[in-house]
Enzyme design. Structure first.
Site, PDB file in Angstrom:
ATOM      1  N   ILE A 187      34.267  50.954  43.935  1.00 40.28           N
ATOM      2  CA  ILE A 187      34.034  50.213  43.006  1.00 40.28           C
ATOM      3  C   ILE A 187      32.819  49.099  43.755  1.00 40.28           C
ATOM      4  CG2 ILE A 187      34.245  48.382  41.728  1.00 40.28           C
ATOM      5  CD1 ILE A 187      37.053  49.435  41.225  1.00 40.28           C
ATOM      6  N   ASP A 232      33.391  44.753  55.087  1.00 42.79           N
ATOM      7  CA  ASP A 232      34.346  46.004  55.254  1.00 42.79           C
ATOM      8  C   ASP A 232      34.417  46.344  56.354  1.00 42.79           C
ATOM      9  OD1 ASP A 232      35.554  47.900  54.872  1.00 42.79           O
ATOM     10  OD2 ASP A 232      35.115  48.550  52.831  1.00 42.79           O
ATOM     11  N   ALA A 252      39.170  42.414  40.949  1.00 43.31           N
ATOM     12  CA  ALA A 252      39.767  43.736  42.125  1.00 43.31           C
ATOM     13  C   ALA A 252      41.459  42.961  42.155  1.00 43.31           C
ATOM     14  CB  ALA A 252      39.426  43.251  43.615  1.00 43.31           C
ATOM     15  N   ARG A 253      41.949  41.955  42.828  1.00 45.48           N
ATOM     16  CA  ARG A 253      42.964  41.756  42.405  1.00 45.48           C
ATOM     17  C   ARG A 253      43.115  40.676  42.508  1.00 45.48           C
ATOM     18  NH1 ARG A 253      44.255  45.657  39.825  1.00 45.48           N
ATOM     19  NH2 ARG A 253      46.440  47.012  40.587  1.00 45.48           N
ATOM     20  N   ASP A 276      39.197  38.190  36.731  1.00 46.00           N
ATOM     21  CA  ASP A 276      39.806  39.301  35.618  1.00 46.00           C
ATOM     22  C   ASP A 276      41.250  39.680  35.805  1.00 46.00           C
ATOM     23  OD1 ASP A 276      39.618  41.620  33.536  1.00 46.00           O
ATOM     24  OD2 ASP A 276      39.604  42.979  35.106  1.00 46.00           O
ATOM     25  N   GLU A 315      49.887  37.721  36.322  1.00 48.84           N
ATOM     26  CA  GLU A 315      49.973  38.356  34.777  1.00 48.84           C
ATOM     27  C   GLU A 315      50.655  38.638  33.698  1.00 48.84           C
ATOM     28  OE1 GLU A 315      46.996  41.348  35.941  1.00 48.84           O
ATOM     29  OE2 GLU A 315      45.720  40.907  37.238  1.00 48.84           O
ATOM     30  N   HIS A 323      42.350  41.276  33.240  1.00 47.49           N
ATOM     31  CA  HIS A 323      42.679  42.729  33.571  1.00 47.49           C
ATOM     32  C   HIS A 323      42.217  44.163  33.102  1.00 47.49           C
ATOM     33  CE1 HIS A 323      45.152  44.511  37.193  1.00 47.49           C
ATOM     34  NE2 HIS A 323      44.270  44.960  36.513  1.00 47.49           N
ATOM     35  N   LEU A 324      40.860  43.615  32.556  1.00 46.57           N
ATOM     36  CA  LEU A 324      39.825  44.891  31.009  1.00 46.57           C
ATOM     37  C   LEU A 324      39.555  45.575  32.308  1.00 46.57           C
ATOM     38  CD1 LEU A 324      39.158  42.939  28.888  1.00 46.57           C
ATOM     39  CD2 LEU A 324      40.950  44.140  28.363  1.00 46.57           C
TER      40      LEU A 324
END
Ligand SMILES: NC(=O)c1ccc[n+]([C@@H]2O[C@H](COP(=O)([O-])OP(=O)(O)OC[C@H]3O[C@@H](n4cnc5c(N)ncnc54)[C@H](O)[C@@H]3O)[C@@H](O)[C@H]2O)c1
Length: 352
Positions: free
Chosen positions: A178, A197, A257-258, A282, A287, A306-307
């Site tokens: 992503i 990263d 992401a999370r 998101d 959740e 979370h879409l």
């Protein structure tokens, strides 16, 4: 004749699996039965030791007798389900990780489990860019205010005005499937893109026109930061009060992401003080988040449920990836994304 269960749901419907199987596995005689699990009409959750599944063990125990191959996104393939179905040979899960399968039990029973990395990378990347633009320019907030009768011409006041991507420095934390797409789009807008990263290779970053840096440097230099790492014990609260303090005043932060990557606790204060200019999220620790989640009342916050991965193309791609894996398995070839490769060598029926 191979008996296949297409255990779909209301996103990746059983008919998508069935259509993809008939297209991609023409050389085999398939007997495809279908089952529709309740997600997302009902939330997914843990089922008998597997994370993030939909439906019940009972449904699986009723549907699986005689079935050798399963195509699914959410079906709970638990230790008991596997023990009751010794004829099962292959489970194709059309999501980034097969978290609805008891992998140890599958390995013990000689069942090959495959998954579908990158199935929603385009969807999630486009959504992240949407959140970045929405946060930089206050799009959802000003829409809600106008519908509520407020013409906020004062957003043209210099102190309230938004920020452009063109000429800005944008930081991406995580440069995988992503993050790479987001980087391409941000560069097309004219942003200079930094990436943090630990696994990115310098020559790859140079070829892509992005600058690899340590996380602290990325935070010091970026006016917009978007998170794209996976959640692991090492990345839990990767962004927290200590390093968020490094951001330039007014920076915009996006997490699609999370939830666990970002410590949400200090964010209401950082937004109220103006240290953070805007936040778009998101994903959440829990959740859905509680009704009175503190960030719902903080200024300049955009929230979505979370879409990011929810596109029709993702559902089609997911079904096609699993059908391709099943085709390879039935043809005696090595599937591309096997979660328990030990089983392949043990069953010895797959050419590498
Ligand atoms: N909101 C949604 O609907 C949605 C949809 C799809 C994916 N996601 C999430 O988006 C994230 C990215 O997904 P992806 O498919 O690009 O994953 P990926 O596995 O392709 O990429 C993750 C990257 O994170 C990097 N990474 C590992 N440790 C790191 C660290 N300490 N700091 C920075 N980077 C680190 C890895 O090297 C890898 O390049 C994941 O968290 C995924 O769960 C969310």
């Amino acid at each position: 004749m191979t008996s296949v269960l297409a255990a779909g749901d209301h996103f990746v419907g059983p008919h998508l699996f069935a259509d993809a199987l008939h297209r991609q596995v023409p050389g085999h005689d398939l007997d495809v039965s279908t089952l529709c699990l309740p997600w997302p009409v009902e939330p997914f959750g843990p089922v008998a030791g597997v994370r993030e599944a939909s439906g019940t063990e009972r449904q699986m125990l009723d549907a699986l007798p005689g079935v050798e191959v399963v195509a699914t996104q959410m079906a709970p393939i638990t230790a008991d389900v596997l023990a009751a179905n010794p004829q099962l040979r292959f489970v194709g899960v059309c999501r980034g990780g097969p978290v609805n399968v008891d992998l140890d039990a599958a390995t013990e029973h000689g069942v090959v489990v495959s998954y579908a990395p990158g199935r929603n990378a385009a969807a999630a990347a486009e959504f992240a860019v949407g959140l970045i633009l929405a946060a930089l320019r206050r799009i959802p907030g000003s829409d809600a205010e106008l519908k509520d009768g407020h013409w906020r011409g004062d957003y043209y006041a210099y102190d309230n005005a938004g920020l452009e991507l063109d000429g800005s420095t944008a930081g991406l934390v995580g440069y995988g499937a992503i993050g790479r797409i987001v980087a391409r789009v941000l560069r097309a807008f004219g942003a200079h893109v930094l990436v943090a990263d630990p696994f990115v290779r310098a020559e790859e970053a140079a070829a892509d026109g992005v600058e690899p840096v340590e996380l602290d440097e990325l935070l010091r230099r970026s006016s917009v930061v978007s998170l794209h790492a996976r959640l692991t014990p090492e990345t839990e609260h990767l962004l927290n009060a200590d390093n968020l303090a490094l951001l330039p005043r007014g920076a915009v932060l996006v997490n699609s992401a999370r939830g666990g990557l970002l410590d949400y606790t200090p964010l209401p204060e950082l937004l109220k003080s103006g240290h953070l200019g805007a936040l778009a999220v998101d994903v959440y620790d829990l959740e859905p988040p509680p009704r009175h989640w503190p960030l719902f009342d903080a200024p300049n916050v955009i929230t979505t449920p979370h879409l990011a991965g929810a596109t029709r193309q993702t559902a089609h791609r997911a079904a096609e990836i699993v059908a391709g894996e099943i085709a390879r398995f039935l043809d005696g070839e090595r599937p591309r994304f096997v979660a328990n490769p030990d089983v392949l060598s043990r069953i010895g029926e797959v050419r590498s």
